[in-house]
Enzyme design. Structure first.
Site, PDB file in Angstrom:
ATOM      1  N   GLY A  31      -4.259  -2.605   6.966  1.00 15.66           N
ATOM      2  CA  GLY A  31      -4.504  -1.421   7.771  1.00 15.66           C
ATOM      3  C   GLY A  31      -5.210  -0.346   6.966  1.00 15.66           C
ATOM      4  N   SER A  32      -4.868   0.890   7.231  1.00 19.15           N
ATOM      5  CA  SER A  32      -5.645   2.014   6.698  1.00 19.15           C
ATOM      6  C   SER A  32      -5.516   2.236   5.199  1.00 19.15           C
ATOM      7  CB  SER A  32      -5.270   3.298   7.443  1.00 19.15           C
ATOM      8  OG  SER A  32      -5.691   3.221   8.790  1.00 19.15           O
ATOM      9  N   VAL A  33      -4.531   1.641   4.528  1.00 15.05           N
ATOM     10  CA  VAL A  33      -4.484   1.807   3.070  1.00 15.05           C
ATOM     11  C   VAL A  33      -5.706   1.177   2.419  1.00 15.05           C
ATOM     12  CG1 VAL A  33      -1.977   2.033   2.882  1.00 15.05           C
ATOM     13  CG2 VAL A  33      -3.013  -0.247   2.757  1.00 15.05           C
ATOM     14  N   PHE A  34      -6.343   0.211   3.119  1.00 11.45           N
ATOM     15  CA  PHE A  34      -7.543  -0.408   2.559  1.00 11.45           C
ATOM     16  C   PHE A  34      -8.735   0.548   2.571  1.00 11.45           C
ATOM     17  CE2 PHE A  34     -11.336  -3.105   2.573  1.00 11.45           C
ATOM     18  CZ  PHE A  34     -11.056  -3.962   1.514  1.00 11.45           C
ATOM     19  N   LYS A  35      -8.633   1.636   3.316  1.00 11.60           N
ATOM     20  CA  LYS A  35      -9.759   2.565   3.409  1.00 11.60           C
ATOM     21  C   LYS A  35     -10.124   3.186   2.061  1.00 11.60           C
ATOM     22  CE  LYS A  35      -8.963   3.596   8.290  1.00 11.60           C
ATOM     23  NZ  LYS A  35      -8.337   4.500   9.277  1.00 11.60           N
TER      24      LYS A  35
END
Length: 488
Positions: free
Chosen positions: A216-220
């Site tokens: 999810g968004s931690v990969f951003k």
């Protein structure tokens, strides 16, 4: 001798020759293989004929050995706070072999390692009982306790790393199990083993290193790193020219945002409120190959050995533009272990230098002489110091102004950077989402700890209340606080 007798004699001679060849083959060529074979009961009997050495945390053993009152297996393994430490130690069982550190360092722990030959020889002359050596870990008892208790009844995992060295400070996974429950050879041990094997919650699975999740968004933060390193963004506070809605490449599907104000948002603002459109667009602009390159610099697409093997995190090398855009926000085929995301946070906190993660500090002989000392080693440099400092600025903004406020330590002289994530999964995203949080704490002397937390399931939490900031960030905060306090 008549002809029939001669034939019988020759045949018998060939049989004897074949027997001799077979015997020599087994005794000399295959001896080591057969001696080490897991189904060779003599190996197991010899393994537990003497007290095993211990696995050490903070100078104290978290394992032990007791007289098992058994005819064949004299000693049985015991564990202190077994469920808390099981993801680190693994198990050593008279009936079911061993795994993780107990298996990898079995030679040291049993005293059979070639490096302990002198100790074994000396014991023969002095009459001392044979003993195993000790494995000294890099783990912090305070950090591990904070991680395990923070997860509580939730299903999930935590990994904490010291960014400057790569030392693993905590590795927790829940639900867990007590390795002592099947350390013996009785029907009670068998019942415990079978129960764990059949448990649908998979308590023996080390989710910290053996399970991969959509991040999810931690990969951003990885996508932000790629955009900065490849010149797609030079000023984190400049507009990104992102339309609303943003249409995914090769489709007519708009990328959904769960935050407002994402149109033309700056990179800093986009990370603060977690704008999907901005990062999907940036991932497309960077391109699949450069995104793969950046992910792999952080450790994706390769197994890690700490020394226990960790599953390889995945960033797809063959997807099309649409898949790459979705993967850039941590969805589609992107999947990662908590260890991998802790490595990402650690590299950013360490000004762009990724140190190889490890959790065995020393191997020591029974008399405590040093056998081996593991030294920190650099794994890669995913980003420049300048890019790392921009990423730190944005991640710290997430904690002070954005979705990561629950991780703020509020300690003088300590800055906390973080990123929340809520990862959708299942067919049509129907399953309960995963809650993620990655973070680091930093002082004027650098960062002593980086943390990754994933909460796979939290019983009693409504779907709409599942978020990285709500469920995972408080756990990361507790771990960081424990490390900071333990270091004075």
């Amino acid at each position: 001798m008549n002809k029939p007798l001669r034939r019988v004699a020759i045949f018998c001679g060939l049989l004897v020759l074949a027997l001799l060849l077979r015997d020599n083959w087994l005794q000399f060529v295959r001896a080591d293989e057969l001696n080490a074979h897991p189904k060779n009961r003599r190996v197991q009997i010899e393994r537990y004929a003497n007290e095993r050495g211990n696995i050490i945390v903070d100078g104290k053993p978290i394992t032990g050995s007791v007289d098992s009152q058994d005819t064949f297996y004299k000693y049985k393994r015991t564990y202190i706070d077994g469920p808390m430490w099981a993801p680190v130690t693994g198990y050593a069982s008279q009936a079911y072999d061993a795994n993780q550190i107990e298996k990898i360092e079995d030679g040291i722990l049993t005293g059979n390692d070639d490096r302990l030959f002198f100790d074994r020889t000396l014991a023969m002359f002095t009459g001392e009982k044979k003993k195993g050596g000790n494995v000294v870990t890099t783990l912090s008892g305070a950090a591990q306790k904070a991680a395990f208790e923070g997860l509580g009844s939730k299903t999930g995992a935590v990994v904490a790393i010291e960014p400057k060295t790569g030392k693993i400070l905590a590795m927790a996974s829940t639900p867990s199990y007590d390795p002592s429950s099947f350390a013996g050879y009785s029907s009670k041990d068998e019942k415990a083993w079978v129960g764990l094997e059949k448990d649908p919650n998979k308590p023996k699975l080390n989710r910290a290193i053996r399970e991969i999740y959509p991040p999810g968004s931690v990969f951003k933060v990885v996508t932000a790193a790629a955009a900065l390193e490849n010149g797609k963004v030079t000023d984190i506070n400049a507009p990104t020219d992102t339309p609303e809605p943003y249409i995914l490449p090769l489709s007519t599907v708009p990328m959904k945002n769960h935050a407002s104000g994402c149109k033309n948002a700056t990179l800093n603002r986009a990370l603060e409120v977690s704008c999907n459109s901005v990062f999907a667009k940036l991932g497309d602009e960077v391109g699949r190959d450069k995104m793969v390159e950046m992910a792999e610099k952080f450790g994706f697409n390769a197994e890690q050995f700490v020394p226990v093997r960790s599953a390889a995190s995945v960033y797809d090398k063959k997807m099309d533009r649409g898949g790459n855009a979705q993967s850039s926000i941590g969805q589609f085929n992107t999947a990662t272990t908590p260890l991998q995301m802790a490595m990402v946070a650690a590299a950013i906190a360490n000004d762009g230098k990724l140190m190889k993660p490890y959790m065995i500090d020393e191997l020591r002989a029974p008399n405590l002489d040093l056998i081996k000392k593991n030294e920190p080693s650099e794994m890669s440099r995913p980003v420049s110091p300048e890019t790392a400092q921009k990423l730190q600025q944005m991640m710290e903004n997430v904690v002070t102004e954005g979705t990561g406020g629950n991780a703020d330590l509020k300690m003088d002289g300590v800055k906390v950077g973080g990123k929340t994530g809520t990862a959708q999964h299942g067919e049509k995203n129907a399953k309960r989402p995963y809650a993620w949080f990655i973070s680091y704490a930093k002082t004027a002397d650098g960062s002593p700890v980086a943390v990754a937390v994933v909460v796979e399931d939290s019983a009693g939490t409504d779907r709409e209340d599942i978020s990285g900031g709500g469920l995972a960030a408080p756990i990361a905060k507790a771990v960081m606080k424990a490390v900071m306090k333990s270091r004075g």
